[in-house]
Design an enzyme around this catalytic site. Structure first.
Site, PDB file in Angstrom:
ATOM      1  N   LYS A 269       0.887  -1.150  -0.031  1.00 39.20           N
ATOM      2  CA  LYS A 269       0.130   0.044  -0.017  1.00 39.20           C
ATOM      3  C   LYS A 269       0.819   1.438  -0.011  1.00 39.20           C
ATOM      4  O   LYS A 269       0.664   2.309  -0.825  1.00 39.20           O
ATOM      5  CB  LYS A 269      -0.812  -0.072   1.248  1.00 39.20           C
ATOM      6  CG  LYS A 269      -2.072  -0.919   0.865  1.00 39.20           C
ATOM      7  CD  LYS A 269      -2.870  -1.338   2.219  1.00 39.20           C
ATOM      8  CE  LYS A 269      -3.820  -2.384   2.008  1.00 39.20           C
ATOM      9  NZ  LYS A 269      -4.510  -2.992   3.344  1.00 39.20           N
TER      10      LYS A 269
ATOM     11  N   GLN B 239      -4.574  -1.631   9.687  1.00 39.92           N
ATOM     12  CA  GLN B 239      -4.485  -3.133   8.902  1.00 39.92           C
ATOM     13  C   GLN B 239      -5.114  -4.078  10.012  1.00 39.92           C
ATOM     14  O   GLN B 239      -4.757  -3.969  11.164  1.00 39.92           O
ATOM     15  CB  GLN B 239      -3.089  -3.232   8.562  1.00 39.92           C
ATOM     16  CG  GLN B 239      -2.888  -4.777   7.967  1.00 39.92           C
ATOM     17  CD  GLN B 239      -3.467  -4.569   6.497  1.00 39.92           C
ATOM     18  OE1 GLN B 239      -3.273  -3.591   5.777  1.00 39.92           O
ATOM     19  NE2 GLN B 239      -4.043  -5.860   6.175  1.00 39.92           N
TER      20      GLN B 239
ATOM     21  N   ASP C 131     -11.254   2.709   4.039  1.00 42.36           N
ATOM     22  CA  ASP C 131     -11.615   1.302   3.892  1.00 42.36           C
ATOM     23  C   ASP C 131     -13.140   1.468   3.892  1.00 42.36           C
ATOM     24  O   ASP C 131     -13.520   0.344   3.538  1.00 42.36           O
ATOM     25  CB  ASP C 131     -11.065   0.521   5.325  1.00 42.36           C
ATOM     26  CG  ASP C 131      -9.988  -0.316   4.924  1.00 42.36           C
ATOM     27  OD1 ASP C 131      -9.586  -0.874   3.678  1.00 42.36           O
ATOM     28  OD2 ASP C 131      -9.324  -0.681   5.949  1.00 42.36           O
TER      29      ASP C 131
END
Ligand code: NDP
Length: 280
Positions: free
Chosen positions: A52, A96, A119
């Site tokens: 990422k 994460q 997200d």
């Protein structure tokens, strides 16, 4: 049969984002920023986060990698997120998952500013998605819609069957398909006569997390088959769909790897750019 190429589509998205970012930087002197937060040393999570941050650099974003030790307390993590929420250079915050057991995941997701929730997992954004007016929607499901659009696959009026009801894939992709006027059926482990249901699908989304779960007997001739599954079997990546026999019946199908997988990061970057643009 058309093989849906997620590598090509995601590369095109990244190129478009790179150009737009460069133009915006010229105009405003500012650039989008993404903060990734990794707690602990889970090797798979570390690889995801590294990727990422790498793609961030490629598209011209600033990346703020926050790698914290496994013993980080919940209070310390919440404090870091508070700082990132307040930092004007950070437009997107990605924590994460999974987090270590001593940290309450829900509490952490709730603490992220919904406008920086790239997200799309914050309950505010989940609610907005259900209402149909979300700016930031979950990356993998949004990537699936982007693949369908790229291949000009009609969604409106089609029967879409989603196998799986997780908050990360199944439910949000069902909402997005509904928003695009599909007739949507969601299946899960308690669904009766699963095969009869999936055989009705014009568009079948497999997000079960079981290698080769979907065989050709579950698929209608001419269906569009999207395989979200990433299962590691003896060191190989295997999808939820038994590719060869299903490909013989399908009109369109995604491979694993190289289908849905590469789309997720591209859509994460797209969300970060969207969040950035709301601040201009
Ligand atoms: P979850 O394990 O959270 O959900 C799996 C779903 O499948 C559940 O809803 C479960 O039903 C359902 N299910 C399990 N067994 C059966 C069965 N025998 N019959 C019918 N339904 C069943 O997985 P995720 O949604 O998080 O992920 C799904 C897959 O997608 C995984 O392989 C994951 O690795 C992959 N993935 C890929 C991404 C990408 O970037 N390509 C991103 C995210 C995930 P129930 O709710 O009843 O338990």
């Amino acid at each position: 049969m058309v093989l849906i190429n997620g590598k090509t589509v995601s590369a095109e998205i990244r190129n478009r984002l790179m150009q737009e970012t460069a133009e915006l930087k010229n105009k405003t002197g500012r650039m989008p920023g993404l903060a990734t937060v990794l707690v602990g040393e889970d090797p798979a999570s570390a690889v995801y986060v590294r990727n990422k941050n790498k793609i961030c650099g490629e598209v011209g974003f600033q990346s703020f990698g926050q790698n914290l030790p496994a013993e980080t307390s919940e209070a310390q993590l919440l404090n870091l997120i508070k700082q990132l929420n307040e930092n004007e250079e950070v437009n997107g915050i990605l924590v994460q998952l999974p987090l270590p057991d001593h940290i309450d995941e829900e509490k952490v997701l709730l603490s992220i500013d919904p406008e920086k929730d790239v997200d799309g997992f914050h309950p505010i954004n989940v609610g907005k998605l259900a209402i149909g007016n979300a700016l930031l929607t979950p990356c993998t499901p949004t990537g699936i819609i982007a693949l369908l659009d790229y291949y000009e696959i009609e969604i409106a009026g089609k029967h879409a069957v989603v196998l799986g009801r997780s908050n990360i894939v199944g439910k949000p992709v069902a909402h997005l398909l509904l928003q695009r006027h599909a007739t949507v059926t969601i299946c899960h482990s308690k669904t009766k006569n699963l095969k009869e249901v999936t055989r009705q699908a014009d568009i079948l989304i497999a997000a079960v997390g079981r290698p080769h779960f979907v065989g050709s007997e579950m698929v209608k001739e001419g269906a569009v088959v999207i395989d979200v599954g990433i299962n590691r079997v003896e060191g190989k990546l295997i999808g939820d769909v038994e590719f060869d026999p299903v490909a013989e019946k399908a009109a369109f199908i995604t491979p694993v790897p190289g289908g849905v997988g590469p789309m997720t990061i591209a859509l994460l970057m797209e969300n970060t750019l969207k969040a950035f643009k709301t601040t201009l």
